[in-house]
Design a protein around this motif. Structure first.
Motif, mmCIF file in Angstrom:
data_model
loop_
_atom_site.group_PDB
_atom_site.id
_atom_site.type_symbol
_atom_site.label_atom_id
_atom_site.label_comp_id
_atom_site.label_asym_id
_atom_site.label_seq_id
_atom_site.Cartn_x
_atom_site.Cartn_y
_atom_site.Cartn_z
ATOM 1 N N SER A 12 0.846 -1.207 0.000
ATOM 2 C CA SER A 12 0.000 0.000 0.000
ATOM 3 C C SER A 12 0.876 1.249 0.000
ATOM 4 C CB SER A 12 -0.914 0.025 1.227
ATOM 5 O OG SER A 12 -1.747 -1.098 1.215
ATOM 6 N N GLU A 36 9.611 3.479 6.571
ATOM 7 C CA GLU A 36 9.423 2.036 6.736
ATOM 8 C C GLU A 36 10.227 1.572 7.951
ATOM 9 O OE1 GLU A 36 7.717 -0.691 5.789
ATOM 10 O OE2 GLU A 36 9.081 -1.805 7.094
ATOM 11 N N GLY A 42 8.064 -3.534 0.835
ATOM 12 C CA GLY A 42 7.223 -4.641 0.341
ATOM 13 C C GLY A 42 6.318 -5.233 1.412
ATOM 14 N N GLY A 43 6.689 -5.080 2.698
ATOM 15 C CA GLY A 43 5.879 -5.699 3.766
ATOM 16 C C GLY A 43 5.771 -7.190 3.514
ATOM 17 N N PRO A 59 2.136 -13.236 -0.278
ATOM 18 C CA PRO A 59 1.167 -13.524 -1.341
ATOM 19 C C PRO A 59 1.844 -14.122 -2.568
ATOM 20 C CG PRO A 59 1.534 -11.159 -1.143
ATOM 21 C CD PRO A 59 2.212 -11.805 0.021
ATOM 22 N N ASP A 60 1.084 -14.991 -3.295
ATOM 23 C CA ASP A 60 1.680 -15.601 -4.488
ATOM 24 C C ASP A 60 0.978 -15.197 -5.773
ATOM 25 O OD1 ASP A 60 -0.652 -17.104 -4.502
ATOM 26 O OD2 ASP A 60 0.331 -19.053 -4.466
ATOM 27 N N VAL A 254 7.805 5.252 12.391
ATOM 28 C CA VAL A 254 7.166 6.462 12.917
ATOM 29 C C VAL A 254 6.659 6.141 14.317
ATOM 30 C CG1 VAL A 254 5.171 7.981 12.650
ATOM 31 C CG2 VAL A 254 6.613 7.414 10.672
ATOM 32 N N PRO A 283 0.180 -1.816 9.552
ATOM 33 C CA PRO A 283 -0.799 -2.833 9.983
ATOM 34 C C PRO A 283 -1.731 -2.256 11.052
ATOM 35 C CG PRO A 283 1.439 -3.720 9.991
ATOM 36 C CD PRO A 283 1.573 -2.253 9.776
ATOM 37 N N VAL A 286 -0.629 -1.197 14.568
ATOM 38 C CA VAL A 286 0.250 -0.010 14.638
ATOM 39 C C VAL A 286 -0.578 1.250 14.373
ATOM 40 C CG1 VAL A 286 2.277 1.120 13.632
ATOM 41 C CG2 VAL A 286 2.228 -1.378 13.854
ATOM 42 N N VAL A 311 4.859 -19.158 7.070
ATOM 43 C CA VAL A 311 4.940 -19.779 5.755
ATOM 44 C C VAL A 311 6.261 -20.546 5.665
ATOM 45 C CG1 VAL A 311 5.290 -19.209 3.317
ATOM 46 C CG2 VAL A 311 3.535 -18.003 4.628
ATOM 47 N N PHE A 368 1.208 -23.219 4.695
ATOM 48 C CA PHE A 368 0.698 -22.014 5.351
ATOM 49 C C PHE A 368 0.130 -22.441 6.701
ATOM 50 C CE2 PHE A 368 -3.344 -19.506 5.915
ATOM 51 C CZ PHE A 368 -2.762 -18.304 6.265
ATOM 52 N N ASN A 444 -4.556 -3.146 4.664
ATOM 53 C CA ASN A 444 -5.497 -4.258 4.547
ATOM 54 C C ASN A 444 -6.490 -4.382 5.707
ATOM 55 O OD1 ASN A 444 -3.957 -5.309 6.566
ATOM 56 N ND2 ASN A 444 -3.078 -6.985 5.372
ATOM 57 N N PRO A 452 -4.809 -6.322 -5.502
ATOM 58 C CA PRO A 452 -5.316 -5.335 -6.466
ATOM 59 C C PRO A 452 -6.053 -4.170 -5.789
ATOM 60 C CG PRO A 452 -5.833 -7.566 -7.198
ATOM 61 C CD PRO A 452 -5.293 -7.677 -5.808
HETATM 62 C C1 LIG Z 1 0.966 -15.529 4.078
HETATM 63 C C2 LIG Z 1 0.109 -14.552 3.322
HETATM 64 C C3 LIG Z 1 -0.359 -14.895 2.051
HETATM 65 C C4 LIG Z 1 -1.144 -13.999 1.327
HETATM 66 N N1 LIG Z 1 -1.550 -14.324 0.067
HETATM 67 C C5 LIG Z 1 -2.180 -13.421 -0.699
HETATM 68 C C6 LIG Z 1 -2.403 -13.667 -2.091
HETATM 69 O O1 LIG Z 1 -2.007 -14.706 -2.633
HETATM 70 N N2 LIG Z 1 -3.011 -12.694 -2.824
HETATM 71 C C7 LIG Z 1 -3.402 -11.502 -2.269
HETATM 72 O O2 LIG Z 1 -3.953 -10.654 -2.993
HETATM 73 N N3 LIG Z 1 -3.180 -11.227 -0.956
HETATM 74 C C8 LIG Z 1 -2.581 -12.150 -0.173
HETATM 75 N N4 LIG Z 1 -2.299 -11.863 1.143
HETATM 76 C C9 LIG Z 1 -2.694 -10.552 1.693
HETATM 77 C C10 LIG Z 1 -1.752 -9.445 1.256
HETATM 78 O O3 LIG Z 1 -0.453 -9.944 1.088
HETATM 79 C C11 LIG Z 1 -1.720 -8.324 2.289
HETATM 80 O O4 LIG Z 1 -3.038 -7.922 2.584
HETATM 81 C C12 LIG Z 1 -0.926 -7.119 1.802
HETATM 82 O O5 LIG Z 1 0.340 -7.477 1.327
HETATM 83 C C13 LIG Z 1 -0.827 -6.091 2.919
HETATM 84 O O6 LIG Z 1 -0.154 -4.949 2.451
HETATM 85 P P1 LIG Z 1 -0.106 -3.625 3.329
HETATM 86 O O7 LIG Z 1 0.716 -2.637 2.597
HETATM 87 O O8 LIG Z 1 -1.476 -3.225 3.711
HETATM 88 O O9 LIG Z 1 0.582 -4.052 4.703
HETATM 89 P P2 LIG Z 1 1.960 -4.753 5.081
HETATM 90 O O10 LIG Z 1 2.477 -5.606 4.005
HETATM 91 O O11 LIG Z 1 1.715 -5.358 6.420
HETATM 92 O O12 LIG Z 1 2.960 -3.527 5.242
HETATM 93 C C14 LIG Z 1 2.942 -2.659 6.331
HETATM 94 C C15 LIG Z 1 4.335 -2.080 6.499
HETATM 95 O O13 LIG Z 1 4.339 -1.130 7.552
HETATM 96 C C16 LIG Z 1 5.586 -1.223 8.222
HETATM 97 N N5 LIG Z 1 5.473 -0.607 9.551
HETATM 98 C C17 LIG Z 1 4.953 -1.129 10.677
HETATM 99 N N6 LIG Z 1 5.004 -0.230 11.684
HETATM 100 C C18 LIG Z 1 5.582 0.895 11.182
HETATM 101 C C19 LIG Z 1 5.894 2.179 11.717
HETATM 102 N N7 LIG Z 1 5.624 2.489 12.997
HETATM 103 N N8 LIG Z 1 6.473 3.091 10.909
HETATM 104 C C20 LIG Z 1 6.774 2.795 9.616
HETATM 105 N N9 LIG Z 1 6.492 1.582 9.063
HETATM 106 C C21 LIG Z 1 5.886 0.662 9.823
HETATM 107 C C22 LIG Z 1 5.855 -2.719 8.245
HETATM 108 O O14 LIG Z 1 7.222 -2.979 8.480
HETATM 109 C C23 LIG Z 1 5.387 -3.130 6.862
HETATM 110 O O15 LIG Z 1 6.428 -3.090 5.916
HETATM 111 C C24 LIG Z 1 -1.516 -12.746 1.899
HETATM 112 C C25 LIG Z 1 -1.054 -12.410 3.185
HETATM 113 C C26 LIG Z 1 -0.254 -13.292 3.894
HETATM 114 C C27 LIG Z 1 0.243 -12.906 5.252
#
Ligand SMILES: Cc1cc2nc3c(=O)[nH]c(=O)nc-3n(C[C@H](O)[C@H](O)[C@H](O)COP(=O)(O)OP(=O)(O)OC[C@H]3O[C@@H](n4cnc5c(N)ncnc54)[C@H](O)[C@@H]3O)c2cc1C
Length: 467
Positions: A12, A36, A42-43, A59-60, A254, A283, A286, A311, A368, A444, A452
């Motif tokens: 995101s 970050e 990439g999270g 995610p795959d 942050v 997340p 946080v 995983v 998983f 999320n 997407p």
């Molecule tokens: C095992 C697994 C499999 C999945 N499979 C799929 C799939 O096949 N297809 C699909 O569409 N989705 C899938 N998902 C869901 C999808 O991957 C996630 O919903 C998505 O990647 C979340 O992205 P995000 O940017 O919201 O959060 P995150 O990826 O959680 O990123 C949040 C970021 O914030 C950072 N952060 C935390 N605290 C702070 C702070 N205080 N200051 C600065 N940075 C901070 C973290 O380090 C992290 O990098 C899967 C999820 C998991 C866990």
């Protein structure tokens, strides 16, 4: 010059920062800082590539129906990377009575298009078969009692109304556990299965609805899932190349956000900085902490349960894979009601689901673990997790050789659970956040966990912030 802070470098936050870079390249007066906490962007989106194996740590793939990931791939010049799942062999198994039994074909989640497939399946008792057979005949009753606008119920309650308790436990529960790490009894049907809610309102019977839609679809069938050949990490790498490095602060969490004199002040380990707008893409747990001093009610609304995931990917080169007998299909699920404390929830036959994931003759499997098993494995060593994954897979696939490569990832609280009433909470949250000018919540925890949708929301936020 408008200054924007993006907090959190998951998909995101990275997509938002990339969109801002595009806007700036188009002449908009904007600068930003992407904060970050971790050492990489990439999270949960992360790919490791080893000796021809493409190993996804999170995610795959994405659901093909949602256009925004493919659109982003095209804009990043990654069209050649886009690949469809091998739907010619799309089959999901359940670990059922100690062996793998295929879920009937022609199903969309727990709804069959072809009732004959149900009649032949050993998964169902006579009662469950009868419930399936009778659902189309109950169309008028189901339409009259369809979930009214503005009301919500659990996925379990929705599925039970259509197909009874056995189908809920046998099919719906493992499917939702395998995707969300979630519990059908608490997940909101409106938040996680809205298309089915709409079909119920329109047709009553979900089986009739899917049949009718199947006759309307013209042209070749689209694959259900899509991915990138070299892994989803390529999205992050491609976007990162277009974001000026001085605007990215890795290892800089942050710590606090404050509203001071009409601007936003962010405190991080390296000091304080001021911005006109702030995107909070962290997340849920946080985000809640960061919101607390700004608006306690908003923070309360972000209080969601979240499942953790562990995983383990096991790769076998052609030599080691010789003799392994992996059934044709995408993988299997373990029904939560039969799962033990140690059970994995889902296992993907990665090299069968997608091409380009393993070298010729190689096998790539991915376990998983969620819920209780993830809880205990979170503190275990990589070796312990890998050995647990091998033991668990052996229950379904027979003894496995030592993998050539293996990786483990732990994702604590990574899968927020949208409980019944979630969308009402989100509406209330939007109202609260609207009183914090320039602050935007991404990620999320709100309107879907799929890639997407997250990409779409992030790009929209960046565009809207610049008017
Ligand atoms: C095992 C697994 C499999 C999945 N499979 C799929 C799939 O096949 N297809 C699909 O569409 N989705 C899938 N998902 C869901 C999808 O991957 C996630 O919903 C998505 O990647 C979340 O992205 P995000 O940017 O919201 O959060 P995150 O990826 O959680 O990123 C949040 C970021 O914030 C950072 N952060 C935390 N605290 C702070 C702070 N205080 N200051 C600065 N940075 C901070 C973290 O380090 C992290 O990098 C899967 C999820 C998991 C866990």
């Amino acid at each position: 010059m408008k200054r924007i802070a993006v907090v959190g470098g998951g998909i995101s936050g990275v997509t938002a920062a990339w969109q801002l870079a595009r806007e700036r390249a188009a002449g908009r007066a904007v600068e930003w800082v992407l904060y970050e906490a971790g050492a990489r962007l990439g999270g949960t989106v992360e790919t490791e590539r080893r000796s021809g194996f493409v190993m996804e740590c999170g995610p795959d793939s994405w659901v093909t129906e949602k256009p925004w990931a493919r659109e982003l791939a095209a804009e990043l010049g990654l069209e050649d990377e886009v690949v469809a799942s091998n739907d010619a062999i799309r089959r999901t198994y359940l670990l059922w009575g100690g062996r793998l039994v295929a879920l009937p074909g022609a199903m969309r989640m727990m709804v069959p298009v072809d009732l004959e497939a149900i009649a032949d399946s050993p998964l169902f008792s006579e009662d469950a078969r009868r419930a399936y057979m009778q659902e189309p005949e109950r169309a008028a009753e189901l339409k009259a009692t369809a979930l009214p606008e503005g009301r919500d119920e659990s996925v379990a309650s929705f599925v039970r109304r259509h197909f009874g308790d056995e189908v809920t436990r046998t099919v719906a529960a493992p499917l939702l556990a395998g995707v969300f790490g979630g519990d059908v009894e608490t997940l909101s049907v409106r938040a996680v299965m809205e298309p089915f809610v709409r079909l119920e309102q329109q047709y009553g019977s979900l089986i009739l609805a899917l049949r009718e839609r199947a006759t309307k679809v013209k042209g070749p069938k689209k694959s259900v899932f899509t991915t990138l050949k070299s892994g989803l990490g390529t999205f992050v790498e491609a976007m990162q190349r277009e974001i000026p490095p001085q605007m990215v602060r890795l290892r800089e969490p942050v710590e606090a956000i404050a509203r001071i004199g009409g601007r936003w002040q962010l405190k991080s380990s390296r000091g304080a900085e001021e911005f006109d707008a702030v995107f909070v893409a962290t997340p849920a747990h946080v985000t809640r902490r960061l919101l607390e001093p700004l608006d306690a009610e908003a923070a309360e609304l972000v209080k969601l349960e979240a499942s953790s995931a562990v995983v383990a990917a096991l790769a076998f080169d052609a030599e080691r894979a010789r003799g392994m007998e992996i059934p044709e299909g995408f993988g299997y699920l373990v029904p939560p009601q039969t799962a033990g404390e140690d059970s994995l929830l889902a296992c993907t036959f990665v090299n069968q689901k997608f091409g380009h994931r393993a070298p010729e003759g190689g096998v790539l499997l991915r376990a998983f673990f969620g819920n209780r098993a993830a809880g205990t494995l979170m503190a275990a060593s990589d070796e312990e997790v890998i050995s647990r994954a091998r033991e668990q897979m052996a229950l379904a696939l027979g003894e496995l050789p030592q993998p050539t490569h293996a990786l483990v990832r732990r994702w604590p609280f990574s899968l927020p659970q949208y409980a019944v009433g979630h969308l009402d909470r989100m509406r209330a949250l939007e109202e609260r956040v609207a009183r914090l000018p320039g602050l935007r919540l991404l990620g999320n925890a709100y309107y879907g966990v799929g890639l997407p949708g997250l990409m779409h929301e992030a790009r929209k936020a960046a565009e809207e912030a610049l008017g």
